[in-house]
Enzyme design. Structure first.
Site, PDB file in Angstrom:
ATOM      1  CB  CYS A   1      25.445  16.853  10.089  1.00 60.83           C
ATOM      2  SG  CYS A   1      26.059  18.542  10.327  1.00 60.83           S
TER       3      CYS A   1
ATOM      4  CG  HIS B   1      17.151  21.369   9.341  1.00 66.51           C
ATOM      5  ND1 HIS B   1      16.728  20.291  10.089  1.00 66.51           N
ATOM      6  CD2 HIS B   1      18.490  21.462   9.554  1.00 66.51           C
ATOM      7  CE1 HIS B   1      17.770  19.769  10.737  1.00 66.51           C
ATOM      8  NE2 HIS B   1      18.843  20.470  10.429  1.00 66.51           N
TER       9      HIS B   1
ATOM     10  CG  ASP C   1      24.987  25.672   8.968  1.00 72.16           C
ATOM     11  OD1 ASP C   1      26.169  26.007   9.178  1.00 72.16           O
ATOM     12  OD2 ASP C   1      24.665  24.532   8.596  1.00 72.16           O
TER      13      ASP C   1
ATOM     14  N   GLY D   1      25.320  21.793   4.463  1.00 74.64           N
ATOM     15  CA  GLY D   1      25.549  20.654   3.566  1.00 74.64           C
ATOM     16  C   GLY D   1      24.271  19.952   3.169  1.00 74.64           C
ATOM     17  CB  THR D   2      21.527  18.260   5.030  1.00 84.54           C
ATOM     18  OG1 THR D   2      21.317  19.202   6.082  1.00 84.54           O
ATOM     19  CG2 THR D   2      22.406  17.120   5.532  1.00 84.54           C
TER      20      THR D   2
END
Length: 332
Positions: free
Chosen positions: A89, A222, A248, A253-254
């Site tokens: 994460c 995701h 989010d 970030g990912t």
């Protein structure tokens, strides 16, 4: 029986990160990927109690830190959130580093630098701390890659979409504006969540990726919806969906790492170039392609993502067996 957890709450560019600084379970000294499996099997009640309502919410994320198994890492981490225990994460890493450094939970071997053992692999971090507070964090993420390009998916109620599947610590369906999806403008959060669930359900039987170096990391959980930025300080905008409802609040970030890998894999971003990703609330992560990388038979990149986080409070949380909602709930 009542369990207590001492947490340091923060947010990374708008997305919550709850660092469990006390009360987490003792786990055997094994590689963190193996400790993650033990946590999922035996202690998932902690994740549900701390992430779900009434102590959390649909967007909640967090982390527990442990001694590193790898000698080249300062500490290890297990990520927890509403959708499960993720291998990696990015927003969580930036938040936990900020909290752990400011609160003195970790002591880096090299000032301004940390190496973290995550279930997805080693993640190096650089942080800027000119005084009492951490101003910014840059994480050098795990090797990321474009897994599949131009996958055709016929999404019920939406139509045919062409998507890419990319890995940035988690697998993402990467969607750009096209005939049956004109972009983010005019879409509500509920719209994004609804179409994301339908896309993910339809994509599963067509493309179900497995990480070539760790078969425990598998499946597209995701979705990142990519569009033009609204800020002159950004190169693109993205809405990252995960879990059942979560969008989010940070640029992801990912998700930014997967976007970098997708752009590089399609020849649109070179080594050394940056891509500034804007979130739905206007905060920005600066992504950069640091180098090329090989992940078994895939060609990918080593990405970095820079952002900031701020501590918003200390939180002692009780989980009491007498409470019929002790282990959390989610509204359908």
């Amino acid at each position: 029986m009542r369990h207590s957890f001492f947490c340091i709450d923060s947010h990374t560019c708008g997305n919550p990160v709850r660092l469990v600084a006390g009360g987490g379970p003792l786990l055997p000294h094994l590689p963190i990927a193996e400790r993650r499996e033990i946590f999922i099997s035996d202690y998932d009640w902690i994740r549900r109690a701390l992430m779900f309502e009434p102590r959390g919410h649909d967007i909640m994320s967090g982390a527990l830190i442990y001694p590193a198994y790898r000698e080249d890492c300062d500490f290890a981490v297990i990520f927890i959130e509403v959708s499960g225990c993720l291998p990696m994460c990015g927003a969580g890493t930036i938040g936990l580093v900020t909290a752990a450094v400011e609160e003195g939970l970790v002591r880096p071997r090299i000032p301004g630098k940390l190496s973290i053992e995550t279930p997805a692999g080693k993640v190096d971090v650089e942080y800027d701390k000119p005084g009492e507070f951490v101003n910014a964090v840059r994480m050098f993420n795990v090797a990321s890659y474009l897994h599949a390009a131009d996958v055709e998916v016929d999404v019920p109620g939406q139509g045919a979409l062409t998507i890419d599947v990319a890995y940035g610590g988690n697998f993402y369906a990467v969607v750009e504006p096209q005939k049956h999806w004109p972009g983010l403008d005019g879409m509500s959060n509920d719209d994004v969540a609804d179409i994301s669930r339908r896309l993910r359900d339809t994509l599963g039987p067509i493309c179900n990726p497995v990480h070539p170096e760790d078969e425990r990391i598998r499946g597209v959980h995701h979705v990142i919806w990519c569009d033009a930025p609204t800020s002159n300080n950004a190169d693109g905008r993205g809405a990252v969906f995960y879990g059942d409802k979560a969008i989010d609040r940070s640029p992801g970030g990912t998700g930014t790492s997967a976007r970098l890998a997708q752009l590089h894999g399609k020849g649109r971003l070179k080594v050394g170039e940056t891509f500034r990703q804007e979130s739905l609330i206007g905060t920005i992560f600066e992504g950069r392609v640091e180098a090329e990388a090989t992940i078994r038979h895939f060609e990918g990149i080593k990405p970095s993502v820079g952002g900031w986080a701020r501590i918003i409070g200390h939180n002692t949380i009780f989980v009491d067996d007498r409470d019929p909602l002790a282990y959390g709930f989610q509204m359908k």
